[in-house]
Design a protein around this motif. Structure first.
Motif, mmCIF file in Angstrom:
data_model
loop_
_atom_site.group_PDB
_atom_site.id
_atom_site.type_symbol
_atom_site.label_atom_id
_atom_site.label_comp_id
_atom_site.label_asym_id
_atom_site.label_seq_id
_atom_site.Cartn_x
_atom_site.Cartn_y
_atom_site.Cartn_z
ATOM 1 N N MET A 1 0.854 -1.176 0.000
ATOM 2 C CA MET A 1 0.000 0.000 0.000
ATOM 3 C C MET A 1 0.904 1.244 0.000
ATOM 4 O O MET A 1 1.820 1.345 0.794
ATOM 5 C CB MET A 1 -0.895 -0.025 1.237
ATOM 6 N N ASN A 2 0.604 2.176 -0.885
ATOM 7 C CA ASN A 2 1.412 3.387 -0.958
ATOM 8 C C ASN A 2 0.815 4.502 -0.092
ATOM 9 O O ASN A 2 -0.251 4.352 0.498
ATOM 10 C CB ASN A 2 1.585 3.844 -2.416
ATOM 11 N N ALA A 3 1.518 5.615 -0.019
ATOM 12 C CA ALA A 3 1.116 6.723 0.844
ATOM 13 C C ALA A 3 -0.271 7.260 0.474
ATOM 14 O O ALA A 3 -1.064 7.612 1.361
ATOM 15 C CB ALA A 3 2.146 7.843 0.781
ATOM 16 N N LEU A 4 -0.586 7.322 -0.805
ATOM 17 C CA LEU A 4 -1.887 7.834 -1.238
ATOM 18 C C LEU A 4 -3.013 6.899 -0.795
ATOM 19 O O LEU A 4 -4.062 7.363 -0.320
ATOM 20 C CB LEU A 4 -1.883 8.002 -2.757
ATOM 21 N N GLU A 5 -2.788 5.613 -0.910
ATOM 22 C CA GLU A 5 -3.792 4.644 -0.461
ATOM 23 C C GLU A 5 -3.962 4.702 1.055
ATOM 24 O O GLU A 5 -5.095 4.638 1.550
ATOM 25 C CB GLU A 5 -3.387 3.235 -0.894
ATOM 26 N N ARG A 6 -2.863 4.852 1.787
ATOM 27 C CA ARG A 6 -2.957 4.981 3.242
ATOM 28 C C ARG A 6 -3.710 6.241 3.626
ATOM 29 O O ARG A 6 -4.544 6.233 4.543
ATOM 30 C CB ARG A 6 -1.567 4.965 3.882
ATOM 31 N N LEU A 7 -3.446 7.326 2.923
ATOM 32 C CA LEU A 7 -4.138 8.574 3.199
ATOM 33 C C LEU A 7 -5.633 8.436 2.929
ATOM 34 O O LEU A 7 -6.465 8.881 3.728
ATOM 35 C CB LEU A 7 -3.540 9.716 2.367
ATOM 36 N N ALA A 8 -5.990 7.808 1.829
ATOM 37 C CA ALA A 8 -7.407 7.601 1.510
ATOM 38 C C ALA A 8 -8.085 6.774 2.598
ATOM 39 O O ALA A 8 -9.222 7.074 2.996
ATOM 40 C CB ALA A 8 -7.553 6.923 0.148
ATOM 41 N N GLU A 9 -7.405 5.754 3.095
ATOM 42 C CA GLU A 9 -7.962 4.935 4.175
ATOM 43 C C GLU A 9 -8.137 5.747 5.452
ATOM 44 O O GLU A 9 -9.143 5.616 6.153
ATOM 45 C CB GLU A 9 -7.073 3.719 4.454
ATOM 46 N N THR A 10 -7.164 6.586 5.761
ATOM 47 C CA THR A 10 -7.252 7.434 6.951
ATOM 48 C C THR A 10 -8.431 8.388 6.841
ATOM 49 O O THR A 10 -9.202 8.556 7.792
ATOM 50 C CB THR A 10 -5.938 8.217 7.159
ATOM 51 N N ILE A 11 -8.589 8.990 5.678
ATOM 52 C CA ILE A 11 -9.709 9.919 5.454
ATOM 53 C C ILE A 11 -11.031 9.185 5.611
ATOM 54 O O ILE A 11 -11.943 9.679 6.285
ATOM 55 C CB ILE A 11 -9.577 10.600 4.076
ATOM 56 N N ALA A 12 -11.153 8.011 5.018
ATOM 57 C CA ALA A 12 -12.386 7.226 5.135
ATOM 58 C C ALA A 12 -12.657 6.885 6.598
ATOM 59 O O ALA A 12 -13.806 6.946 7.061
ATOM 60 C CB ALA A 12 -12.298 5.956 4.295
ATOM 61 N N GLY A 13 -11.608 6.568 7.335
ATOM 62 C CA GLY A 13 -11.771 6.233 8.743
ATOM 63 C C GLY A 13 -12.177 7.404 9.602
ATOM 64 O O GLY A 13 -12.780 7.223 10.660
ATOM 65 N N ARG A 14 -11.883 8.599 9.155
ATOM 66 C CA ARG A 14 -12.226 9.796 9.935
ATOM 67 C C ARG A 14 -13.582 10.380 9.543
ATOM 68 O O ARG A 14 -14.039 11.343 10.161
ATOM 69 C CB ARG A 14 -11.136 10.838 9.768
ATOM 70 N N ALA A 15 -14.223 9.796 8.580
ATOM 71 C CA ALA A 15 -15.510 10.322 8.105
ATOM 72 C C ALA A 15 -16.548 10.380 9.220
ATOM 73 O O ALA A 15 -17.382 11.288 9.239
ATOM 74 C CB ALA A 15 -16.030 9.491 6.934
ATOM 75 N N ASP A 16 -16.495 9.442 10.139
ATOM 76 C CA ASP A 16 -17.466 9.410 11.237
ATOM 77 C C ASP A 16 -16.871 9.872 12.561
ATOM 78 O O ASP A 16 -17.495 9.700 13.609
ATOM 79 C CB ASP A 16 -18.028 7.994 11.391
ATOM 80 N N ALA A 17 -15.677 10.450 12.517
ATOM 81 C CA ALA A 17 -15.015 10.918 13.738
ATOM 82 C C ALA A 17 -15.654 12.219 14.230
ATOM 83 O O ALA A 17 -16.406 12.876 13.505
ATOM 84 C CB ALA A 17 -13.529 11.119 13.470
ATOM 85 N N ASP A 18 -15.315 12.582 15.430
ATOM 86 C CA ASP A 18 -15.793 13.829 16.030
ATOM 87 C C ASP A 18 -15.115 15.011 15.339
ATOM 88 O O ASP A 18 -13.882 15.108 15.355
ATOM 89 C CB ASP A 18 -15.461 13.823 17.521
ATOM 90 N N PRO A 19 -15.890 15.909 14.754
ATOM 91 C CA PRO A 19 -15.297 17.076 14.081
ATOM 92 C C PRO A 19 -14.466 17.967 15.001
ATOM 93 O O PRO A 19 -13.618 18.715 14.532
ATOM 94 C CB PRO A 19 -16.512 17.840 13.538
ATOM 95 N N GLU A 20 -14.697 17.865 16.302
ATOM 96 C CA GLU A 20 -13.899 18.657 17.240
ATOM 97 C C GLU A 20 -12.467 18.144 17.347
ATOM 98 O O GLU A 20 -11.570 18.892 17.706
ATOM 99 C CB GLU A 20 -14.556 18.659 18.620
ATOM 100 N N GLY A 21 -12.256 16.874 17.032
ATOM 101 C CA GLY A 21 -10.940 16.286 17.186
ATOM 102 C C GLY A 21 -10.238 15.917 15.900
ATOM 103 O O GLY A 21 -9.140 15.380 15.928
#
Length: 104
Positions: A1-21
């Protein structure tokens, strides 16, 4: 997995995170239009640095563009995998031919 794929996964994982954090969650909570606006702002900044010729600043702005592109795609439910598949589909096709197909 390259950096772009890791970044996309991180973004997807934060979609439901608390906007304050999470900056990513905050952007996504503001909606697809705001994500698109932010992408556009970053793209303009990259263009400015490309014209100025500052390699380090262009590199930093290009990283911002890629991040905000992935956030915008996430906001509209488009995955990096789908974008990469489209690039694979276009591989070996002349850019002139591809544009003619889309415009035709």
């Amino acid at each position: 997995m390259n950096a772009l794929e890791r970044l996309a996964e991180t973004i997807a994982g934060r979609a439901d995170a608390d906007p304050e954090g999470s900056w990513t969650a905050r952007l996504l909570a503001r909606g697809p239009e705001k994500c698109a606006e932010k992408f556009g702002e970053e793209a303009v900044e990259a263009v400015i640095e490309a014209v100025r010729g500052d390699r380090a600043r262009l590199t930093a702005e290009a990283a911002d563009v890629l991040y905000h592109l992935l956030v915008m795609l996430q906001a509209r439910g488009v995955t990096l995998t789908e974008v990469l598949a489209e690039l694979d589909r276009r591989e070996g096709t002349s850019g002139i031919e591809e544009k003619a197909r889309r415009d035709g």
